[in-house]
Scaffold this active site. Sequence first.
Site, short mmCIF file in Angstrom:
data_model
loop_
_atom_site.label_atom_id
_atom_site.label_comp_id
_atom_site.label_asym_id
_atom_site.label_seq_id
_atom_site.Cartn_x
_atom_site.Cartn_y
_atom_site.Cartn_z
N ASP A 243 -5.93 -68.29 -60.97
CA ASP A 243 -6.87 -69.34 -61.37
C ASP A 243 -6.76 -70.53 -60.41
O ASP A 243 -5.68 -71.09 -60.26
CB ASP A 243 -6.54 -69.79 -62.80
CG ASP A 243 -7.39 -70.96 -63.26
OD1 ASP A 243 -8.40 -71.28 -62.61
OD2 ASP A 243 -7.03 -71.56 -64.30
N HIS B 58 -8.82 -68.00 -65.16
CA HIS B 58 -8.88 -69.25 -65.92
C HIS B 58 -8.79 -69.00 -67.43
O HIS B 58 -9.62 -68.30 -67.99
CB HIS B 58 -10.19 -69.96 -65.56
CG HIS B 58 -10.20 -71.43 -65.86
ND1 HIS B 58 -9.17 -72.28 -65.53
CD2 HIS B 58 -11.15 -72.21 -66.45
CE1 HIS B 58 -9.49 -73.52 -65.91
NE2 HIS B 58 -10.68 -73.50 -66.46
N SER C 294 -8.47 -75.25 -70.20
CA SER C 294 -9.04 -76.09 -69.16
C SER C 294 -8.89 -77.56 -69.56
O SER C 294 -7.79 -77.96 -69.97
CB SER C 294 -10.50 -75.68 -68.96
OG SER C 294 -11.01 -76.17 -67.76
#
Lengths: 487, 487
Positions: B411, B436, B158
Amino acid sequence: MIYLKLFGLTLLFSLVSTFSTPIPANYTVFWYQQKVDHFNYINNDTFQQRVIISTDHWCTDGCPIFFYAGNEGDVFSFANNTGFMWENAPRFKAMVIFAEHRYYGESLPYGDKSFASLDKLGFLSVEQALADFAELIQEIKVSYPAARKSPVVMFGGSYGGMLAAWFRIKYPHLIVGALAASAPILQFPGLYDCNGYNSIVTKSFRSYSEQCYLSIKNSWDAIQRVGSNGVGLRWISDNFNLCKPLSNSSDLNDFSSWLQDTFGSLAMIDYPNPADFLEPLPAYPIGVLCSKLPDSTKQDKPLLVDLFHAISVYYNYSGQRSCFDYRDNSEGGRLGGDGWGFQSCTEMVLPICSTLNDSMFPQATWDLSQVKADCIKTYGVAPEESKALWLFGGENIASATNIIFSNGARDPWSAGGVLKTYAETLPAIIIEGACHHEDLRSTGPNDPIPLIRARQREIIIMKDWIDKYYQSINHWPAEWSRDSNLI
Amino acid sequence: MIYLKLFGLTLLFSLVSTFSTPIPANYTVFWYQQKVDHFNYINNDTFQQRVIISTDHWCTDGCPIFFYAGNEGDVFSFANNTGFMWENAPRFKAMVIFAEHRYYGESLPYGDKSFASLDKLGFLSVEQALADFAELIQEIKVSYPAARKSPVVMFGGSYGGMLAAWFRIKYPHLIVGALAASAPILQFPGLYDCNGYNSIVTKSFRSYSEQCYLSIKNSWDAIQRVGSNGVGLRWISDNFNLCKPLSNSSDLNDFSSWLQDTFGSLAMIDYPNPADFLEPLPAYPIGVLCSKLPDSTKQDKPLLVDLFHAISVYYNYSGQRSCFDYRDNSEGGRLGGDGWGFQSCTEMVLPICSTLNDSMFPQATWDLSQVKADCIKTYGVAPEESKALWLFGGENIASATNIIFSNGARDPWSAGGVLKTYAETLPAIIIEGACHHEDLRSTGPNDPIPLIRARQREIIIMKDWIDKYYQSINHWPAEWSRDSNLI
């Protein structure tokens, strides 16, 4: 660059001619509003960065941009002494830009207060200067829509060469490559033998004559002996035509340092063509200087008289100087000493010493703790001697691409330069017989073959960077020659 | 990451389980003294950066280091949810390090004053965080002499994946490569269609059932209609078991945003294995949720009752929650919202909107001028929406090397990720069916084949980086396997 010991520190200055070579093109000066601090969100101050720009030869339509990474001085100094860019702009149909480095020339973030206190001066760092260039390149691509697809080639000499190399390492998306001329990016503690600089200076003088070398080597003790009393100090002051007479041993040491700096400077600029630097000089000035030092066996005073004639080649070749000022570095007065002193006390910790027996200079160690003490006293900062290494990698540069590291083999700063090819696209070009960023200078009638060949090779490499870039974006400016006829 | 609209801004948080997966190794926590400001020389303050380190499997002698680039949360959150590093440490005989990001967790430069004023908070920037990591890597190589020659592989998911990629771009000399998982480095204005995120969320829900998709799509108007008066607000408050009843239209909008965030979160973590996140969840939770929304043609109140049961899958799967708090982001309470809010108002300007007709979310534009106004009001700073692009290059990354960009195809953040291979050593790995940074999680019994294959490929690539590095320095740790049996 020349080095001088000031506050016990080693300071560097690019040695440039400020007014000798007028810019051979139309140009304009513009001022770009930069943030003082690019990396935090506390100080929103801005300042005006001075930029020289010339579009005389630019063919628009994504044609190249030559961008000089200004170093520690007035940007016109560099514009006037980087003939290589101006001479090749027509060939590359390139826009030419010279960007002034923050805290030098007229790009002073806080005007005449810029050096007054640490809260003003503390924004002087390599990272901030690189970010200035990055912002500026973005801005140019906005201001000139036809430059949006333009490949940028960055040039720099000396500290500017370090900046150019580091810029390509840090902002590879903004330039297609960098010509880092005489960039001593390895001259940091732990990577570099601090004798390197003075060894090359010594070798340079010795190559002209053993008597010259020995005369200089002997002169340091002679100075101390003659200057050991008031009469002797007076004698030296008179015979060296000093503007301010020597009055004590501290002055005598400054005088000795001044001479040492002079020899270092000469080794950097022992160019094959006459050059009008801060002082007008003949071709190969060391050769002329050494002709004044024919006999190293002379007694102290006759030796020093010869020495005076020798350094007069540097300081008074035109015969117009009425006296010599040992308190000034030979060009410190015209360049931004305040800024460089600070930089050498923060990130640019480049050791220089003289501990070898055959050095022509007095024995001198490089003492980091002394440097630190002096820096704290002078600026309130302690040098971070390993910072440049973790920031920029030292010799761990193999993952970078498209940087030419050129060095004149006779340039003292080549000792800290990149002399081997670390990766295919990081060619090291060693120019036999050449001095400090000599390849960036205008061509001259006496240019030796290795220098001519080095410039040719640089041109070919830069064209290749640009061609590959156009290939990658699949855009070729109409006026750009895709074949090798450009060269 | 999940996104929530707060102050009218889009905020991002890595969605991590804080306590669910204990670290499967011995480790120690140490505190490294960092400079608050790496780039100027005014503020000499330092702070303690928290670092988790495990040498259980490290074979010393230059064996590898796995280094996690901590992102916007407590470093233990990442250590607990990055099983891929722990599981592969034995295979690679690697030291494992998790570094906490400044201004998150317990690495607060000014303690509980860190967010109090801009002169404290203003040192929160990506560039400072990257420099922290750079200093720390240097320090580890000094503290562990046997690590001096150790290749460092950086991991991040991320925002942490963005940091890992950018670190390799900016400090290629300090790491041999980076696994940037679910790193939306292209999610910046001008590069990215702001509908991307919500389009993928929509698609994800719709893939389970058209009725589910339509039910959610219809619910927003139903909420507004039912909540248009006091009685209706009361009805919603009761039927959604809200801890604090809705009392006006502003509350109703917050409630609606909270639901939208919930669906976005679920699309990020619709993992194939049951997972104990901030809430315990079943495998493929969206499937379970959608089973509660069988009929989109229901009237408003019955539809909302279904919606309550649906979101209870997320918020109350364990059945232990007494009421729901729409004022909190689903995990904002445990992560450092203060820090991320500021980052989204400076450099991390990642647009999200919903303007497509088939979006299951209410129509919403992304309005930079509104974002700016809100940021100035909240933090006293204006976002620099193009800064990340000139700092890090946007999609102009082809001159970088050794970065794996992995993205789960389901994602929502993959919309801003690197989905094509820009250069030979910048492989883009798109993991069909994955969410994710799913590749960074521990292996599980239900892992689909594409996920298993992606992890295998990542391992092979990382081994190749390391092998090439050992080749380049001509040092092979005694316990390092040079053949492919390691894999």
